[in-house]
Write a protein that holds these residues in place. Structure first.
Motif, PDB file in Angstrom:
ATOM      1  N   ILE A  85      12.863  -9.361  -9.913  1.00  0.00           N
ATOM      2  CA  ILE A  85      12.019 -10.114 -10.840  1.00  0.00           C
ATOM      3  C   ILE A  85      11.490 -11.361 -10.158  1.00  0.00           C
ATOM      4  CG2 ILE A  85      12.008 -11.432 -12.995  1.00  0.00           C
ATOM      5  CD1 ILE A  85      14.113  -9.457 -14.044  1.00  0.00           C
ATOM      6  N   MET A  86      10.182 -11.480 -10.062  1.00  0.00           N
ATOM      7  CA  MET A  86       9.565 -12.718  -9.579  1.00  0.00           C
ATOM      8  C   MET A  86       8.064 -12.666  -9.816  1.00  0.00           C
ATOM      9  SD  MET A  86       9.607 -12.406  -5.419  1.00  0.00           S
ATOM     10  CE  MET A  86       9.064 -10.930  -4.547  1.00  0.00           C
ATOM     11  N   ASP A  87       7.494 -13.843 -10.088  1.00  0.00           N
ATOM     12  CA  ASP A  87       6.043 -13.990 -10.042  1.00  0.00           C
ATOM     13  C   ASP A  87       5.638 -13.989  -8.579  1.00  0.00           C
ATOM     14  OD1 ASP A  87       5.459 -14.272 -12.829  1.00  0.00           O
ATOM     15  OD2 ASP A  87       6.257 -16.300 -12.762  1.00  0.00           O
ATOM     16  N   SER A  88       4.661 -13.156  -8.237  1.00  0.00           N
ATOM     17  CA  SER A  88       4.410 -12.964  -6.806  1.00  0.00           C
ATOM     18  C   SER A  88       3.005 -12.461  -6.540  1.00  0.00           C
ATOM     19  CB  SER A  88       5.420 -11.960  -6.234  1.00  0.00           C
ATOM     20  OG  SER A  88       5.269 -10.716  -6.882  1.00  0.00           O
ATOM     21  N   VAL A  89       2.661 -12.502  -5.271  1.00  0.00           N
ATOM     22  CA  VAL A  89       1.495 -11.806  -4.717  1.00  0.00           C
ATOM     23  C   VAL A  89       2.033 -10.774  -3.736  1.00  0.00           C
ATOM     24  CG1 VAL A  89      -0.514 -12.023  -3.214  1.00  0.00           C
ATOM     25  CG2 VAL A  89      -0.086 -13.759  -4.981  1.00  0.00           C
ATOM     26  N   THR A  90       1.608  -9.543  -3.876  1.00  0.00           N
ATOM     27  CA  THR A  90       1.983  -8.511  -2.906  1.00  0.00           C
ATOM     28  C   THR A  90       0.907  -8.468  -1.823  1.00  0.00           C
ATOM     29  OG1 THR A  90       3.233  -7.216  -4.510  1.00  0.00           O
ATOM     30  CG2 THR A  90       2.431  -6.055  -2.574  1.00  0.00           C
ATOM     31  N   TRP A  91       1.326  -8.708  -0.596  1.00  0.00           N
ATOM     32  CA  TRP A  91       0.423  -8.860   0.548  1.00  0.00           C
ATOM     33  C   TRP A  91       0.509  -7.598   1.401  1.00  0.00           C
ATOM     34  CZ3 TRP A  91      -3.311 -12.205   1.587  1.00  0.00           C
ATOM     35  CH2 TRP A  91      -3.785 -12.325   2.908  1.00  0.00           C
ATOM     36  N   VAL A  92      -0.619  -6.928   1.568  1.00  0.00           N
ATOM     37  CA  VAL A  92      -0.662  -5.665   2.301  1.00  0.00           C
ATOM     38  C   VAL A  92      -1.493  -5.849   3.565  1.00  0.00           C
ATOM     39  CG1 VAL A  92      -1.192  -3.200   2.202  1.00  0.00           C
ATOM     40  CG2 VAL A  92      -0.502  -4.416   0.109  1.00  0.00           C
ATOM     41  N   THR A  93      -0.879  -5.560   4.703  1.00  0.00           N
ATOM     42  CA  THR A  93      -1.590  -5.533   5.977  1.00  0.00           C
ATOM     43  C   THR A  93      -1.736  -4.076   6.396  1.00  0.00           C
ATOM     44  OG1 THR A  93      -0.610  -7.642   6.642  1.00  0.00           O
ATOM     45  CG2 THR A  93      -1.577  -6.285   8.380  1.00  0.00           C
ATOM     46  N   VAL A  94      -2.959  -3.628   6.556  1.00  0.00           N
ATOM     47  CA  VAL A  94      -3.222  -2.237   6.923  1.00  0.00           C
ATOM     48  C   VAL A  94      -3.379  -2.158   8.437  1.00  0.00           C
ATOM     49  CG1 VAL A  94      -4.727  -0.245   6.594  1.00  0.00           C
ATOM     50  CG2 VAL A  94      -4.345  -1.843   4.700  1.00  0.00           C
ATOM     51  N   THR A  95      -2.538  -1.341   9.065  1.00  0.00           N
ATOM     52  CA  THR A  95      -2.550  -1.178  10.516  1.00  0.00           C
ATOM     53  C   THR A  95      -2.828   0.287  10.856  1.00  0.00           C
ATOM     54  OG1 THR A  95      -0.216  -0.565  10.832  1.00  0.00           O
ATOM     55  CG2 THR A  95      -0.709  -2.916  10.565  1.00  0.00           C
ATOM     56  N   ASP A  96      -2.932   0.566  12.145  1.00  0.00           N
ATOM     57  CA  ASP A  96      -3.127   1.952  12.575  1.00  0.00           C
ATOM     58  C   ASP A  96      -1.951   2.838  12.184  1.00  0.00           C
ATOM     59  OD1 ASP A  96      -5.611   1.536  13.659  1.00  0.00           O
ATOM     60  OD2 ASP A  96      -4.886   1.233  15.707  1.00  0.00           O
ATOM     61  N   ASN A  97      -0.792   2.233  12.006  1.00  0.00           N
ATOM     62  CA  ASN A  97       0.409   2.999  11.640  1.00  0.00           C
ATOM     63  C   ASN A  97       0.687   2.995  10.140  1.00  0.00           C
ATOM     64  OD1 ASN A  97       1.043   3.623  14.379  1.00  0.00           O
ATOM     65  ND2 ASN A  97       1.851   1.546  14.626  1.00  0.00           N
ATOM     66  N   GLY A  98      -0.267   2.521   9.360  1.00  0.00           N
ATOM     67  CA  GLY A  98      -0.081   2.469   7.919  1.00  0.00           C
ATOM     68  C   GLY A  98       0.102   1.050   7.426  1.00  0.00           C
ATOM     69  N   PRO A  99       0.393   0.888   6.126  1.00  0.00           N
ATOM     70  CA  PRO A  99       0.493  -0.450   5.555  1.00  0.00           C
ATOM     71  C   PRO A  99       1.838  -1.118   5.822  1.00  0.00           C
ATOM     72  CG  PRO A  99       0.813   1.196   3.850  1.00  0.00           C
ATOM     73  CD  PRO A  99       0.459   1.947   5.096  1.00  0.00           C
ATOM     74  N   VAL A 100       1.782  -2.436   6.017  1.00  0.00           N
ATOM     75  CA  VAL A 100       2.973  -3.286   6.083  1.00  0.00           C
ATOM     76  C   VAL A 100       2.909  -4.183   4.856  1.00  0.00           C
ATOM     77  CG1 VAL A 100       4.222  -5.037   7.387  1.00  0.00           C
ATOM     78  CG2 VAL A 100       2.988  -3.212   8.597  1.00  0.00           C
ATOM     79  N   ILE A 101       3.987  -4.224   4.066  1.00  0.00           N
ATOM     80  CA  ILE A 101       3.935  -4.827   2.744  1.00  0.00           C
ATOM     81  C   ILE A 101       4.947  -5.960   2.640  1.00  0.00           C
ATOM     82  CG2 ILE A 101       4.357  -4.390   0.265  1.00  0.00           C
ATOM     83  CD1 ILE A 101       3.315  -1.467   1.013  1.00  0.00           C
ATOM     84  N   ALA A 102       4.483  -7.108   2.123  1.00  0.00           N
ATOM     85  CA  ALA A 102       5.353  -8.259   1.883  1.00  0.00           C
ATOM     86  C   ALA A 102       5.112  -8.760   0.468  1.00  0.00           C
ATOM     87  CB  ALA A 102       5.067  -9.371   2.893  1.00  0.00           C
ATOM     88  N   ASN A 103       6.188  -9.008  -0.270  1.00  0.00           N
ATOM     89  CA  ASN A 103       6.087  -9.602  -1.596  1.00  0.00           C
ATOM     90  C   ASN A 103       6.336 -11.097  -1.469  1.00  0.00           C
ATOM     91  OD1 ASN A 103       5.622  -7.188  -3.173  1.00  0.00           O
ATOM     92  ND2 ASN A 103       7.721  -6.616  -2.695  1.00  0.00           N
ATOM     93  N   LEU A 104       5.319 -11.890  -1.795  1.00  0.00           N
ATOM     94  CA  LEU A 104       5.368 -13.336  -1.597  1.00  0.00           C
ATOM     95  C   LEU A 104       5.570 -14.016  -2.945  1.00  0.00           C
ATOM     96  CD1 LEU A 104       2.217 -13.661   0.715  1.00  0.00           C
ATOM     97  CD2 LEU A 104       4.581 -13.124   1.385  1.00  0.00           C
ATOM     98  N   PRO A 105       6.711 -14.681  -3.181  1.00  0.00           N
ATOM     99  CA  PRO A 105       6.903 -15.371  -4.458  1.00  0.00           C
ATOM    100  C   PRO A 105       5.941 -16.550  -4.592  1.00  0.00           C
ATOM    101  CG  PRO A 105       8.667 -15.930  -2.941  1.00  0.00           C
ATOM    102  CD  PRO A 105       7.856 -14.838  -2.289  1.00  0.00           C
ATOM    103  N   LEU A 106       5.392 -16.737  -5.782  1.00  0.00           N
ATOM    104  CA  LEU A 106       4.494 -17.878  -5.986  1.00  0.00           C
ATOM    105  C   LEU A 106       5.197 -19.190  -5.684  1.00  0.00           C
ATOM    106  CD1 LEU A 106       2.521 -17.066  -9.266  1.00  0.00           C
ATOM    107  CD2 LEU A 106       1.755 -16.849  -6.899  1.00  0.00           C
ATOM    108  N   SER A 107       6.503 -19.233  -5.914  1.00  0.00           N
ATOM    109  CA  SER A 107       7.259 -20.449  -5.661  1.00  0.00           C
ATOM    110  C   SER A 107       7.323 -20.797  -4.180  1.00  0.00           C
ATOM    111  CB  SER A 107       8.685 -20.309  -6.208  1.00  0.00           C
ATOM    112  OG  SER A 107       9.334 -19.179  -5.632  1.00  0.00           O
TER     113      SER A 107
END
Length: 290
Positions: free
Chosen positions: A248-270
């Motif tokens: 549970i968190m307020d967040s932005v999900t940050w997706v970096t698309v690379t040649d090997n597929g997506p790399v995903i980071a969940n960034l808390p607004l805090s």
């Protein structure tokens, strides 16, 4: 063969021109907590993704409206408020339908669904599900409300929408990655969804949804499925904010698309702040310590 010492590592620079970033925001409503959604808009402008996309539920809906006129005013007021937030973004924003954007319909209670869908179409066009391409990646935005309009049996994603999704995936079979966005994970439990998964399993795809207001990852048939949390939506009872034991968190999900597929980071607004953490307040340009 002696190695020359250098003041940096031999790892490559991450500068592939085909790599890109996009952001996903989660549910704002279903019992909004005022404040986090405005913070989300500011955070996105600091992060500067190429574009932002949502997983639905950005308005509350008109479930309790007694008349069609009241429902229409309610929906337009909500969309006006929402779009005042969205207009603050520097980048393009893509909408996905949630059950508070186009409301669930029940037998003999079609008012909320019919009015909210009509207002959606007036504001965003008649494509409640659609797709687009970016840097040879295919983005598919599904409508979980398409068959939840009061008909029996409830369909969720309709046969017509499944047929469209299969066809658009075939039409873009050479895409380097496919991203699927929808609102309700309950659709994954249907036999029709399982058949759809079998039909598209040969492509590289990742799926994102919302609805449950917490972060969850599932792996289905070798594919990553992500449920993302909140950007102001109601939290579980007893939770104030950011309880990662339950995702549970307020967040932005940050997706970096690379040649090997997506790399995903969940960034808390805090944890996302601007450049002025503390302002200098002395003639010497130094920050005084306590």
């Amino acid at each position: 063969d002696s190695k020359i010492a250098l003041p940096f590592t031999d790892k490559p620079l991450l500068d592939n021109p085909q790599d890109f970033h996009f952001a996903i925001i989660a549910d704002r409503t279903g019992g909004e907590r005022k404040g986090p959604f405005g913070e989300t808009m500011k955070a996105l402008n600091l992060l500067r993704p190429e574009f932002t996309i949502c997983v639905g539920d950005l308005g509350e809906g008109c479930y309790c409206s007694p008349t069609e006129q009241h429902a229409e005013k309610c929906m337009n007021d909500e969309w006006n408020e929402l779009e005042n937030f969205i207009d603050k973004l520097d980048m393009r924003f893509y909408y996905v339908v949630g059950n508070h954007d186009i409301n669930l319909g029940w037998p003999n209670n079609h008012l909320a669904h019919d009015v909210s869908k009509r207002v959606w179409i007036e504001r965003h066009g008649d494509k409640t599900y659609y797709d687009f391409m970016y840097k040879n990646c295919h983005f598919i935005c599904l409508d979980s409300m398409d068959g939840r309009d009061g008909r029996i049996p409830v369909q969720g994603i309709t046969d017509e929408q499944y047929a469209w999704a299969r066809q658009t995936i075939r039409d873009h079979a050479d895409a380097r990655w496919t991203f699927i966005f929808m609102h309700m994970p309950i659709d994954w439990t249907s036999d029709k969804w399982l058949a759809f998964e079998r039909d598209i399993n040969s492509i590289n795809y990742t799926l994102f949804c919302g609805d449950w207001h917490n972060h969850v990852k599932a792996v289905r048939h070798g594919k990553n499925y992500y449920m993302v949390g909140t950007s102001g939506g109601i939290l579980d009872k007893g939770v104030i904010r950011d309880d990662l034991r339950y995702g549970i968190m307020d967040s932005v999900t940050w997706v970096t698309v690379t040649d090997n597929g997506p790399v995903i980071a969940n960034l808390p607004l805090s944890g996302i702040h601007g450049d002025a953490g503390q302002r200098c307040a002395t003639p010497l340009g130094l920050c005084p310590t306590p």
